[in-house]
Scaffold this motif. Sequence first.
Motif, PDB file in Angstrom:
ATOM      1  N   CYS A 111       0.849  -1.191   0.000  1.00 34.79           N
ATOM      2  CA  CYS A 111       0.000   0.000   0.000  1.00 34.79           C
ATOM      3  C   CYS A 111       0.883   1.239   0.000  1.00 34.79           C
ATOM      4  CB  CYS A 111      -0.915   0.024   1.217  1.00 34.79           C
ATOM      5  SG  CYS A 111      -2.185  -1.265   1.191  1.00 34.79           S
ATOM      6  N   GLN A 112       0.736   2.072  -1.028  1.00 36.61           N
ATOM      7  CA  GLN A 112       1.605   3.233  -1.123  1.00 36.61           C
ATOM      8  C   GLN A 112       0.974   4.447  -0.457  1.00 36.61           C
ATOM      9  OE1 GLN A 112       2.283   3.742  -5.311  1.00 36.61           O
ATOM     10  NE2 GLN A 112       0.422   4.866  -5.661  1.00 36.61           N
ATOM     11  N   ARG A 113       1.785   5.509  -0.326  1.00 38.10           N
ATOM     12  CA  ARG A 113       1.375   6.680   0.443  1.00 38.10           C
ATOM     13  C   ARG A 113       1.269   7.917  -0.430  1.00 38.10           C
ATOM     14  NH1 ARG A 113       0.833   4.090   5.694  1.00 38.10           N
ATOM     15  NH2 ARG A 113       1.438   2.019   5.000  1.00 38.10           N
ATOM     16  N   SER A 122       3.345   7.878   6.819  1.00 42.82           N
ATOM     17  CA  SER A 122       2.229   8.760   6.505  1.00 42.82           C
ATOM     18  C   SER A 122       2.209   9.974   7.430  1.00 42.82           C
ATOM     19  CB  SER A 122       0.910   7.993   6.606  1.00 42.82           C
ATOM     20  OG  SER A 122       0.776   7.106   5.518  1.00 42.82           O
ATOM     21  N   TRP A 139      -3.987   5.861   2.645  1.00 43.73           N
ATOM     22  CA  TRP A 139      -3.286   4.910   1.776  1.00 43.73           C
ATOM     23  C   TRP A 139      -4.127   3.748   1.266  1.00 43.73           C
ATOM     24  CZ3 TRP A 139      -2.263   5.812   6.921  1.00 43.73           C
ATOM     25  CH2 TRP A 139      -2.674   4.818   7.820  1.00 43.73           C
ATOM     26  N   GLU A 145      -0.567  10.498  -5.511  1.00 44.70           N
ATOM     27  CA  GLU A 145       0.279   9.393  -5.081  1.00 44.70           C
ATOM     28  C   GLU A 145       1.728   9.883  -5.011  1.00 44.70           C
ATOM     29  OE1 GLU A 145      -1.337   6.928  -4.192  1.00 44.70           O
ATOM     30  OE2 GLU A 145      -3.063   6.580  -5.500  1.00 44.70           O
ATOM     31  N   THR A 175       5.694   2.282   0.196  1.00 39.81           N
ATOM     32  CA  THR A 175       5.900   2.343   1.645  1.00 39.81           C
ATOM     33  C   THR A 175       7.176   1.619   2.036  1.00 39.81           C
ATOM     34  OG1 THR A 175       3.527   2.442   1.998  1.00 39.81           O
ATOM     35  CG2 THR A 175       4.885   1.832   3.883  1.00 39.81           C
TER      36      THR A 175
END
Length: 627
Positions: free
Chosen positions: A301-303, A459, A502, A579, A583
């Motif tokens: 899961c990206q931030r 985050s 996220w 985006e 992570t």
Amino acid sequence: MKRRIVTLAATLALGIGLHTAHARDTDVGTPREETLIVDMLNARVANPTLMNPFLEGVTLSHGLHQLAYGQLWDIDTVTGKQFPALAATMPEPLNKEFTKFRFKLRQGLAWHDGKPFTADDVVFTAEMVMGNAKLPLSGYLKGVIKTIKKTDDFTIELETVKPYPRLSVALGSVIYGNLFRPMPKHIWKDVDASTFTNYPPVGIGPYKFSKGDPNGFWFLWEKRTDWKASDSGQIKGEPKPKYVLFRSYGTEEKRVLAMAQNDYDVLTDITPEGLDILRKRNKNVLAWYDKFPWANMDDPCQRGIHFNLQNAPYDKWQVRWALALATNIESVSMGTMSGMLRASAIGVPPVSIVSKTYHEPMSNWLAGMTLPDGYKPFDGNFATRMAARLTREGVDGIPTEPAGARALFGVGWWKNDPAKASQLLESVGFKKAGTQWLKPDGTPWKMVINAPADFEVQSQRLAFAVANEWRAFGVDVAVQQMQGGPFNTAYATGNFEAGSYWSSSCAIGPDLFVRLEGWHSRYVRPTGTPSAFNRERFSNPVIDDLIDKLSAMPASDPAVPPTGTAILQELAKQLPVIEMFGTSKFVPVNTYYWDNFPTAKNYYEGPWWWWSNFKYTVAQLKSTGRK
């Protein structure tokens, strides 16, 4: 950064208020050598007696999600393949349209109170959730299941609302877990699921709830004597720790100190400088890698910064793009994680297999992509600049050739072009008064970015780094740090304008359906109403059509990557989320009491202590025999 290191070092030197490695028992009265102590992902739990997993804002990652409950199908993150957990088989299609399925349940399982687990529990849970519109999961489940029934105590047949070749994705875990968790019918049949606290919880996993702190700082779980009646007990065998203590010591300084003194075995997110000090203070501490970048960079899961698109001015693409172009991504990377981040401009994380399928093939398209006025916003040189910068600063082991730099730092991001950003804002009525941007109605542009408080460090720090960029551009930005429950509730209900969130930007393999499907406009709810998905409240008919096509394809269909690519292209053009990075998880482990943790050199699983499959990792830990 130096100030942060000095603060951490000073706290470690004081060592106030925590147990030492010589303590016989934990501070909750269990033998230390029999207790696995795990940091809590969401830090202190504001409502520690709320353990109903179907309610919005409830905290789950203090053992309830990982140890007490189970999924029909869970995930092996090394292979990327699902496996039957509470179920005994994968779903068997009963027709070529993929609308009718049968699957078996694992036999010999029992709830923590000894009652057997059967098909009645699964059917009851599905019907209970679908029949209660107050539960956020209700709308989603009604969009998947048309009918569900048992044909015997361990066999279930169901019909879906539409073709669903990925039924195990809809009702099982592929990343963190799945919102559908079977509950014991004999307990839940007499309660209102929309108000039931479920405390103390009765689960099915290898550990049962023992006791908890009324202030929400710790939760103790004890191994079942009948552990063979749990999903992981049958799959992986007996877990060695008799107890698992989920514990929050609060700020990073206190958490780092606790592990330095062997009062933690597992940490969730800390900062690079915290890891540096911790490794020097405790030789038993291991990071994912034993050299740069230290962190596991393949979290799925990206931030980035998310917006509620029902709020002006964030409903305008020009405003979102202006904020992106007003951002110096190098400065944000350094301010967030000292440059140890992989950039991502598209709506899926830059983990290795996803990058090979999407980021790298899409780099040429990104380079040629234009805004409606013909402007090309993409910058493909971020990686080489980042590598050169860190090398100049004395960081060892940074690849200098372009291919190596791109593999480490990503294929690129958007340009830092404040002049173009200003032009976009002016095109929709914004004006600048001195150094401050005014909205079209003439009032100063003020923004609040929601951020985690003492959890999800990347985050948390990202919000502050981005706020610095946007303040310099002329936006009055404040960062509001929030505990886990309120932070997630604000996201679900849309009671935010911007947030360092996220969960909509995740993937673990080439099949992107599991999270891209959540962008469908059918999940859009009015602000103030909880939504299980599409919490940005974004509507796009082109994306809706593409998602509908993707949902009807089996995961193995060769049309899946091209369809996923088309969805990512539309998301990039509209930018409902800015985006920013994959992570980087600085989640160290301590091998003083327990060993055989997964690392890059012992890669039998990822370091996902907060996922549903953590129970399978716990089952593979080994005692070191130290007292």
